[in-house]
Structures are given as structure tokens and as C-alpha cells.
Design a protein around this motif. Structure first.
Motif, PDB file in Angstrom:
ATOM      1  N   THR A 145       0.844  -1.196   0.000  1.00  0.00           N
ATOM      2  CA  THR A 145       0.000   0.000   0.000  1.00  0.00           C
ATOM      3  C   THR A 145       0.874   1.239   0.000  1.00  0.00           C
ATOM      4  O   THR A 145       2.018   1.206   0.479  1.00  0.00           O
ATOM      5  CB  THR A 145      -0.955  -0.001   1.217  1.00  0.00           C
ATOM      6  OG1 THR A 145      -1.967   0.983   1.010  1.00  0.00           O
ATOM      7  CG2 THR A 145      -0.235   0.304   2.519  1.00  0.00           C
ATOM      8  N   SER A 147       2.018   4.306   1.623  1.00  0.00           N
ATOM      9  CA  SER A 147       1.946   4.565   3.059  1.00  0.00           C
ATOM     10  C   SER A 147       2.339   5.986   3.427  1.00  0.00           C
ATOM     11  O   SER A 147       2.291   6.349   4.597  1.00  0.00           O
ATOM     12  CB  SER A 147       2.852   3.581   3.805  1.00  0.00           C
ATOM     13  OG  SER A 147       4.201   3.856   3.479  1.00  0.00           O
ATOM     14  N   ALA A 226     -14.858   0.061   6.125  1.00  0.00           N
ATOM     15  CA  ALA A 226     -13.513   0.242   6.679  1.00  0.00           C
ATOM     16  C   ALA A 226     -13.746   0.405   8.178  1.00  0.00           C
ATOM     17  O   ALA A 226     -13.842   1.527   8.694  1.00  0.00           O
ATOM     18  CB  ALA A 226     -12.846   1.458   6.084  1.00  0.00           C
ATOM     19  N   SER A 258     -13.859  -4.822   6.543  1.00  0.00           N
ATOM     20  CA  SER A 258     -12.395  -4.730   6.561  1.00  0.00           C
ATOM     21  C   SER A 258     -12.038  -3.799   7.723  1.00  0.00           C
ATOM     22  O   SER A 258     -12.907  -3.493   8.538  1.00  0.00           O
ATOM     23  CB  SER A 258     -11.874  -4.195   5.227  1.00  0.00           C
ATOM     24  OG  SER A 258     -12.350  -2.876   5.023  1.00  0.00           O
ATOM     25  N   ARG A 260      -9.603  -0.290   9.254  1.00  0.00           N
ATOM     26  CA  ARG A 260      -8.896   0.943   8.875  1.00  0.00           C
ATOM     27  C   ARG A 260      -7.525   1.052   9.529  1.00  0.00           C
ATOM     28  O   ARG A 260      -6.856   2.075   9.382  1.00  0.00           O
ATOM     29  CB  ARG A 260      -9.750   2.160   9.226  1.00  0.00           C
ATOM     30  CG  ARG A 260      -9.960   2.324  10.714  1.00  0.00           C
ATOM     31  CD  ARG A 260     -10.795   3.530  11.100  1.00  0.00           C
ATOM     32  NE  ARG A 260     -10.420   3.937  12.451  1.00  0.00           N
ATOM     33  CZ  ARG A 260     -11.009   4.898  13.152  1.00  0.00           C
ATOM     34  NH1 ARG A 260     -12.026   5.566  12.633  1.00  0.00           N
ATOM     35  NH2 ARG A 260     -10.585   5.202  14.353  1.00  0.00           N
ATOM     36  N   GLY A 262      -4.769  -0.766   8.982  1.00  0.00           N
ATOM     37  CA  GLY A 262      -3.634  -0.968   8.081  1.00  0.00           C
ATOM     38  C   GLY A 262      -2.888  -2.268   8.300  1.00  0.00           C
ATOM     39  O   GLY A 262      -2.078  -2.667   7.473  1.00  0.00           O
ATOM     40  N   ASN A 263      -3.143  -2.941   9.411  1.00  0.00           N
ATOM     41  CA  ASN A 263      -2.476  -4.224   9.655  1.00  0.00           C
ATOM     42  C   ASN A 263      -3.412  -5.150  10.412  1.00  0.00           C
ATOM     43  O   ASN A 263      -4.251  -4.691  11.195  1.00  0.00           O
ATOM     44  CB  ASN A 263      -1.206  -4.038  10.496  1.00  0.00           C
ATOM     45  CG  ASN A 263      -0.065  -3.480   9.677  1.00  0.00           C
ATOM     46  OD1 ASN A 263       0.480  -4.155   8.805  1.00  0.00           O
ATOM     47  ND2 ASN A 263       0.287  -2.236   9.925  1.00  0.00           N
ATOM     48  N   ASN A 282      -7.021  -9.672   6.051  1.00  0.00           N
ATOM     49  CA  ASN A 282      -6.222  -8.447   6.242  1.00  0.00           C
ATOM     50  C   ASN A 282      -6.189  -7.556   5.002  1.00  0.00           C
ATOM     51  O   ASN A 282      -5.293  -6.729   4.855  1.00  0.00           O
ATOM     52  CB  ASN A 282      -4.795  -8.792   6.692  1.00  0.00           C
ATOM     53  CG  ASN A 282      -4.008  -9.497   5.600  1.00  0.00           C
ATOM     54  OD1 ASN A 282      -4.590 -10.046   4.673  1.00  0.00           O
ATOM     55  ND2 ASN A 282      -2.696  -9.483   5.715  1.00  0.00           N
ATOM     56  N   SER A 284      -6.932  -4.485   2.716  1.00  0.00           N
ATOM     57  CA  SER A 284      -7.314  -3.083   2.942  1.00  0.00           C
ATOM     58  C   SER A 284      -8.719  -2.871   2.369  1.00  0.00           C
ATOM     59  O   SER A 284      -9.176  -3.641   1.516  1.00  0.00           O
ATOM     60  CB  SER A 284      -6.324  -2.155   2.237  1.00  0.00           C
ATOM     61  OG  SER A 284      -6.419  -2.335   0.831  1.00  0.00           O
ATOM     62  N   GLN A 286      -9.771  -0.809   0.179  1.00  0.00           N
ATOM     63  CA  GLN A 286      -9.785  -0.629  -1.289  1.00  0.00           C
ATOM     64  C   GLN A 286      -9.505  -1.932  -2.024  1.00  0.00           C
ATOM     65  O   GLN A 286      -9.976  -2.138  -3.151  1.00  0.00           O
ATOM     66  CB  GLN A 286      -8.839   0.503  -1.725  1.00  0.00           C
ATOM     67  CG  GLN A 286      -7.366   0.360  -1.378  1.00  0.00           C
ATOM     68  CD  GLN A 286      -7.017   0.909  -0.007  1.00  0.00           C
ATOM     69  OE1 GLN A 286      -7.834   0.924   0.893  1.00  0.00           O
ATOM     70  NE2 GLN A 286      -5.771   1.333   0.166  1.00  0.00           N
ATOM     71  N   LYS A 287      -8.761  -2.845  -1.404  1.00  0.00           N
ATOM     72  CA  LYS A 287      -8.537  -4.148  -2.056  1.00  0.00           C
ATOM     73  C   LYS A 287      -9.701  -5.091  -1.793  1.00  0.00           C
ATOM     74  O   LYS A 287     -10.074  -5.881  -2.669  1.00  0.00           O
ATOM     75  CB  LYS A 287      -7.203  -4.748  -1.616  1.00  0.00           C
ATOM     76  CG  LYS A 287      -6.059  -3.945  -2.202  1.00  0.00           C
ATOM     77  CD  LYS A 287      -4.744  -4.593  -2.002  1.00  0.00           C
ATOM     78  CE  LYS A 287      -3.666  -3.619  -2.488  1.00  0.00           C
ATOM     79  NZ  LYS A 287      -2.363  -3.968  -1.954  1.00  0.00           N
TER      80      LYS A 287
END
Ligand code: GLU
Length: 312
Positions: A145, A147, A226, A258, A260, A262-263, A282, A284, A286-287
Motif C-alpha cells: 500500500t 503509506s 472500513a 475490513s 482501517r 492498516g495491519n 487483512n 485493505s 480498497q482491495k
């Protein structure tokens, strides 16, 4: 010389390759201009065109070792993940961009491009799925991503880390992606470039759920939350999801959770399972959206889509 003033899409692929004579040391490069837009304006129709063209090149041109796609960095990871799921060959597809404009002092584009071409030509990159090469680092499409807004080391794969290095002497891989991609992907795309509509809803303190209702009324086929923390949503959002659940089945979007942060993974949990919300592992937001768009071209069965989120 400005490091920030910017007009996307002002150089053609041919110009980029011609401006880096070092490329000739490593590969014979044929350049094709598929689209030329700032990546904030990329559409699923562009993705389809690109995936179909790459599949055609690999199907008909056995001498081509790999394909490099130059791409704006804003949405590069989305195009990369789409190609990871829709290119049907094991030869490398490498996405590359630049953080600094071509006219800036210490522009990073030329070396990134050389390194992407070296990676695309490397036998070690075969079978790794779509890759993103920037700043001498090789990332897999699924995990990477953007970052940071301006740093050259912006493309990161979170806690999971990148796959390898591109050094002066060689391209080196240290790990391999384990999730399904390319030759093991079940997704096919048609020429239309249209997909079921999937939108993302971002969770935060005291959101107005009017947006969720509006998306439902509009007839979207999927909603990706998210979510905050472990991919959770507030009571008001849960109530809005309950309203959706009480509507006729044919008008209900598939809803994915999902997170927000990031991990880390979003996992099945009773309070969300009863709302038929599918955990995105895991991925994101958008994915997760891209996977849901592709999943909905195949099925609307929540159990099957749940399986896909576990496998890709
Ligand atoms: N060209 C960049 C992209 O396509 C956007 C640059 C900018 O305007 O910040 O992602």
C-alpha cells in the motif's frame, strides 16, 4: 525543478523508456500506451483493458519474459491487485511509479523503471503474481500500500514486509505470496469493463448512517466497511445493516468488514456473523472492494464469497 507541482500523464511511455538509455543493458523493451491518465482517474474499464492486453501478450508472445506497467502512485496498489487476480499467466507483471516528478531534482522514476524492468525479466519473479517495484524493493500486489504522501519509500507491505530487493548485482526474493493469484485465480473478466457496484463506507465516531441507507436505496451490490479496530462498526451502523437485512433478498448488497488500521486480520465474530457481514481478512478496504467486485461477477452466495475472502 518543483518537487510538488504536477501534471499527471504528460509523458508517454515511449518518452520514459527513451529517457533511460541504461534500460538497453538489461532488456529489449516494446512500449505500448494503453491509457494515459493520472491514476486518481483510473476506472475498472481501464483495468479490464490492461488485463486483457497483458493476457493477450502472454498468450501470443512466448518470447516476452514479463510486462512492466508504469502507473501513478495514488491508486497503483489497486490496479496491481486487480491484475494479480485477473492475469492468467505466471510470467511477471510489475507495476512501477515515481514519487518525484520527472523534472524534479533527484527524480526517482528512472531507477525505479530500470529496476522494474530487471525484475520483470528475472526468472526468480515467475509465479510471484503481480509485483510492485519502487525504491529498490519488491512488494506483492496483495499486501502493498502507499503509506506516505511524498517519501520515496512510500510503498510498504505493512508488518508482513516486502518480498525482496533489486540490487546492482541481482534481483533477490526471500519469500513468496501464499494467497491465490494469477494462474490459480478463478476470476475471468469480459470485455465490457463493467462490474457490480461496490462502495466503501469508512467508520469513525458517531457516523451519519444516511450514506449507508443511500447506497442501499441506490441498489449497490456490495458495501465494504472500513471498520475501526478489529473491523468493528458502531451500534447505529449495525442498525442500518439490520435495516438492509430486512429488505427483499434481491435488493440486499453483500456486506464485507475490513479495517482501517492498516495491519492485521478481520475475523468472523458472532455479533457480525448474525448481520451476514463477511470478514475481509487483512485486505485493505480498497482491495476488499476489488475482490468483492470480482466475486460478484461469479456469485451472490455469501458462503462462496466468504470462501473467496479466505483464499485471495
Ligand atoms: N500522477 C499521480 C498519480 O497518478 C498523481 C500526482 C499528484 O497529482 O499528486 O497517482
Amino acid at each position: 525543478m518543483s518537487l510538488s507541482d504536477y501534471k499527471g500523464g504528460s509523458l508517454l511511455g515511449e518518452d520514459l523508456v527513451n529517457s533511460v538509455p541504461e534500460i538497453k543493458q538489461y532488456a529489449n523493451v516494446n512500449v505500448e500506451q494503453v491509457v494515459n491518465v493520472g491514476s486518481q482517474d483510473i476506472s475498472p474499464a481501464h483495468w479490464t483493458k490492461l488485463a486483457n492486453r497483458i493476457n493477450a501478450i502472454f498468450a501470443h508472445e512466448p518470447k516476452v519474459a514479463g510486462v512492466v506497467v508504469t502507473h501513478g502512485t495514488a491508486t497503483l496498489e489497486e490496479t496491481a491487485y486487480f491484475l494479480n487476480l485477473t492475469v492468467k499467466h505466471d510470467r511477471p507483471v510489475v507495476l512501477v511509479g515515481a514519487q518525484r516528478p520527472a523534472t524534479a531534482i533527484s527524480a526517482d522514476g528512472p531507477l525505479n523503471l530500470v529496476n522494474a524492468i530487471r525484475t520483470a525479466g528475472s526468472p526468480a519473479a515467475r509465479g510471484m503474481g503481480t509485483l510492485v517495484v519502487m525504491n529498490d524493493e519488491i512488494n506483492c500486489a496483495r499486501d502493498v500500500t502507499k503509506s506516505n504522501t511524498y517519501r520515496v519509500e512510500t510503498f510498504r507491505s505493512g508488518e508482513l514486509g516486502f518480498l525482496g530487493y533489486v540490487d546492482p548485482d541481482q534481483v533477490s526474493f526471500y519469500r513468496t505470496p501464499t494467497k491465490r493469484h494469477t494462474v490459480r485465480s478463478e476470476f475471468d473478466i469480459d470485455a465490457s469493463g463493467t462490474f457490480p457496484q461496490v462502495e466503501i463506507v469508512y467508520s469513525y465516531v458517531q457516523p451519519d448512517v444516511a450514506m449507508i441507507r443511500m447506497l442501499h436505496e441506490k441498489g449497490v451490490k456490495g458495501i465494504v466497511f472500513a471498520g475501526s479496530g478489529a473491523g468493528i462498526i458502531s451500534q447505529v451502523e449495525k442498525d442500518a445493516v439490520k435495516e438492509i437485512l430486512s429488505s427483499p433478498p434481491e435488493s440486499r448488497p453483500i456486506i464485507v468488514r475490513s479495517n482501517r488500521t492498516g495491519n492485521g486480520r478481520v475475523i468472523a465474530r458472532k455479533d457480525f456473523d448474525v448481520l451476514e457481514m463477511i470478514p475481509a481478512d487483512n485486505l485493505s478496504p480498497q482491495k476488499a472492494r476489488i475482490l468483492l467486485m470480482l466475486a460478484l461477477t461469479k456469485t451472490t452466495d455469501p458462503a462462496d464469497i466468504k470462501r473467496m475472502f479466505a483464499e485471495y
